[in-house]
Design a protein around this motif. Sequence first.
Motif, mmCIF file in Angstrom:
data_model
loop_
_atom_site.group_PDB
_atom_site.id
_atom_site.type_symbol
_atom_site.label_atom_id
_atom_site.label_comp_id
_atom_site.label_asym_id
_atom_site.label_seq_id
_atom_site.Cartn_x
_atom_site.Cartn_y
_atom_site.Cartn_z
ATOM 1 N N GLY A 1 0.783 -1.228 0.000
ATOM 2 C CA GLY A 1 0.000 0.000 0.000
ATOM 3 C C GLY A 1 0.811 1.272 0.000
ATOM 4 N N ALA A 2 2.122 1.173 0.173
ATOM 5 C CA ALA A 2 2.974 2.363 0.208
ATOM 6 C C ALA A 2 3.043 2.996 -1.178
ATOM 7 C CB ALA A 2 4.372 2.004 0.694
ATOM 8 N N PRO A 3 2.867 4.323 -1.259
ATOM 9 C CA PRO A 3 2.965 4.988 -2.558
ATOM 10 C C PRO A 3 4.400 5.391 -2.871
ATOM 11 C CG PRO A 3 2.232 6.554 -0.907
ATOM 12 C CD PRO A 3 2.411 5.235 -0.187
ATOM 13 N N VAL A 4 4.741 5.392 -4.143
ATOM 14 C CA VAL A 4 6.056 5.871 -4.574
ATOM 15 C C VAL A 4 5.860 6.609 -5.891
ATOM 16 C CG1 VAL A 4 6.565 3.660 -5.690
ATOM 17 C CG2 VAL A 4 8.425 5.226 -5.144
ATOM 18 N N ALA A 5 6.506 7.756 -6.014
ATOM 19 C CA ALA A 5 6.368 8.558 -7.224
ATOM 20 C C ALA A 5 7.072 7.875 -8.390
ATOM 21 C CB ALA A 5 6.947 9.955 -6.995
ATOM 22 N N GLY A 6 6.533 8.049 -9.586
ATOM 23 C CA GLY A 6 7.122 7.450 -10.767
ATOM 24 C C GLY A 6 7.019 8.358 -11.971
ATOM 25 N N LYS A 7 7.613 7.910 -13.068
ATOM 26 C CA LYS A 7 7.615 8.686 -14.310
ATOM 27 C C LYS A 7 7.487 7.742 -15.492
ATOM 28 C CE LYS A 7 11.486 10.272 -16.031
ATOM 29 N NZ LYS A 7 12.734 11.031 -16.276
ATOM 30 N N VAL A 8 6.703 8.140 -16.477
ATOM 31 C CA VAL A 8 6.532 7.337 -17.687
ATOM 32 C C VAL A 8 7.815 7.401 -18.511
ATOM 33 C CG1 VAL A 8 5.262 7.072 -19.838
ATOM 34 C CG2 VAL A 8 4.042 7.687 -17.743
ATOM 35 N N GLU A 9 8.407 6.232 -18.763
ATOM 36 C CA GLU A 9 9.651 6.160 -19.531
ATOM 37 C C GLU A 9 9.399 5.901 -21.010
ATOM 38 O OE1 GLU A 9 12.637 6.837 -18.584
ATOM 39 O OE2 GLU A 9 12.281 7.052 -16.441
ATOM 40 N N THR A 10 8.554 4.934 -21.311
ATOM 41 C CA THR A 10 8.276 4.604 -22.712
ATOM 42 C C THR A 10 6.795 4.339 -22.901
ATOM 43 O OG1 THR A 10 8.630 2.210 -22.436
ATOM 44 C CG2 THR A 10 10.557 3.553 -23.012
ATOM 45 N N VAL A 11 6.318 4.648 -24.101
ATOM 46 C CA VAL A 11 4.940 4.355 -24.499
ATOM 47 C C VAL A 11 5.004 3.783 -25.903
ATOM 48 C CG1 VAL A 11 2.629 5.270 -24.917
ATOM 49 C CG2 VAL A 11 4.073 6.308 -23.143
ATOM 50 N N GLN A 12 4.496 2.566 -26.088
ATOM 51 C CA GLN A 12 4.539 1.974 -27.418
ATOM 52 C C GLN A 12 3.294 1.135 -27.671
ATOM 53 O OE1 GLN A 12 7.841 -0.751 -27.892
ATOM 54 N NE2 GLN A 12 7.596 -1.606 -25.858
ATOM 55 N N THR A 13 2.929 1.068 -28.929
ATOM 56 C CA THR A 13 1.781 0.266 -29.337
ATOM 57 C C THR A 13 2.243 -1.158 -29.604
ATOM 58 O OG1 THR A 13 0.747 2.206 -30.360
ATOM 59 C CG2 THR A 13 -0.072 0.049 -31.026
ATOM 60 N N VAL A 14 1.524 -2.122 -29.038
ATOM 61 C CA VAL A 14 1.870 -3.531 -29.232
ATOM 62 C C VAL A 14 0.628 -4.290 -29.664
ATOM 63 C CG1 VAL A 14 3.724 -3.461 -27.518
ATOM 64 C CG2 VAL A 14 1.425 -4.092 -26.797
ATOM 65 N N ILE A 15 0.840 -5.421 -30.296
ATOM 66 C CA ILE A 15 -0.257 -6.286 -30.723
ATOM 67 C C ILE A 15 -0.300 -7.488 -29.797
ATOM 68 C CG2 ILE A 15 -1.273 -7.590 -32.598
ATOM 69 C CD1 ILE A 15 -1.122 -4.605 -33.106
ATOM 70 N N ASP A 16 -1.401 -7.617 -29.063
ATOM 71 C CA ASP A 16 -1.603 -8.754 -28.165
ATOM 72 C C ASP A 16 -2.299 -9.850 -28.964
ATOM 73 O OD1 ASP A 16 -2.276 -10.553 -26.226
ATOM 74 O OD2 ASP A 16 -3.007 -9.078 -24.776
ATOM 75 N N ALA A 17 -1.616 -10.987 -29.092
ATOM 76 C CA ALA A 17 -2.175 -12.070 -29.903
ATOM 77 C C ALA A 17 -3.483 -12.586 -29.336
ATOM 78 C CB ALA A 17 -1.167 -13.214 -30.011
ATOM 79 N N GLY A 18 -3.713 -12.397 -28.034
ATOM 80 C CA GLY A 18 -4.955 -12.846 -27.420
ATOM 81 C C GLY A 18 -4.952 -14.338 -27.174
ATOM 82 N N SER A 19 -5.914 -14.781 -26.410
ATOM 83 C CA SER A 19 -6.028 -16.210 -26.103
ATOM 84 C C SER A 19 -6.932 -16.880 -27.121
ATOM 85 C CB SER A 19 -6.601 -16.401 -24.691
ATOM 86 O OG SER A 19 -7.844 -15.743 -24.568
ATOM 87 N N GLY A 20 -6.699 -18.152 -27.300
ATOM 88 C CA GLY A 20 -7.476 -18.897 -28.285
ATOM 89 C C GLY A 20 -8.935 -19.011 -27.900
ATOM 90 N N GLY A 21 -9.812 -19.058 -28.881
ATOM 91 C CA GLY A 21 -11.238 -19.206 -28.635
ATOM 92 C C GLY A 21 -11.622 -20.667 -28.628
ATOM 93 N N ALA A 22 -12.737 -20.964 -29.272
ATOM 94 C CA ALA A 22 -13.204 -22.340 -29.354
ATOM 95 C C ALA A 22 -12.253 -23.151 -30.230
ATOM 96 C CB ALA A 22 -14.620 -22.363 -29.930
#
Length: 360
Positions: free
Chosen positions: A238-259
């Motif tokens: 529960g302890a808070p700690v300050a942070g900073k955004v280092e990188t932001v990138q778009t990725v493709i999540d293959a997702g989980s298989g369906g039926a």
Amino acid sequence: MSVRRLRVRTVALAAAVVVAAGAGVAAAVGFGGTDRSTAAADTAPPATAIVTRQTLTDAETVDGELGYGTTRTATARLAGTITALPDTGTTVKRGGRLYAVDNDPVVLLHGSLPAYRVLQPGVEGADVKQFERNLRALGYDGFTVDDEYTGSTADAVRQWQDDLGLAETGRVEPGRIVYAPGAVRVESHQAATGDAAQPGQAVLTYTGTSRLVTVELDVDDQRLAKKGGAVEVSLPDGAPVAGKVETVQTVIDAGSGGAPGQSAEAETKIEVTVSVTDPAKLAGYDQASVEVTFTAAERPDVLTVPVAALLALAEGGYGIEVVDAGRSRIVAVTTGLFAAGRVEISGPDVAEGMTVGMPA
């Protein structure tokens, strides 16, 4: 004057978590207001709310994973037998052996451009300069760091190859080096010592060496993550700690298989890495689930109403229904930030403490 009595119930869905694109929208010049008698029961607003002054914050808390950032895979590009692998958790620095094929090292170098061709005299390009920069950083000289691979570069490469125990060819095959942004930490083995190495075969996975928090955001939440933006990380205790955004990138999540027989549906995600300003507070945690609070926008000391209190005006823009002394009137407003179910409003006829009509 025409006032369309349409309550904007859908605004909360479409814009409650974004900065309104029409933040400067106001009613047409000369718009006054419409008094409405409350004598008839069906003309009174079914509910009311109060115009409040507050700090309006567009923030969201999402789950994240504390670790070492994005995991990447080193794949073999040389045929042979894997004869050496570093232990998991090992840090490999520039010039170090990432693994070995036929007892010859595959070397880690620093850079963002992957090795994609043989480097030899006569070759020119950004990849040459990147390699020569590494060669110089490793202590070799006698050549100019530029985009030309000359005979002088080849001489330095022969000395480097001799130190590594490699054949002194003066050429660098792409399978002999792996580029990473910096030193790496070996995360897992994808092959074992003694396995046959084939081009394209995964050998091991690695990460950076700095402790980072990784978060996956939906594309709709991309506004939350801006490089360099401040965030707050809540640790498992529960302890808070300050942070900073280092990188932001778009990725493709293959997702989980369906039926059975159905292919997984790919999904676009926004992958964000966050550093903490006080790494000492991470002592005792190796990998752990954390919460990250992103703040996309903040408007201090502004007047706000619930988003559902907005009315769509026939003349364009938005208004609110002000209820006062048994009567009500429509007042045009300029909207600002939408967040947390409320919207920033302003206008000459708006004041803190006003009562406004609300839908049931």
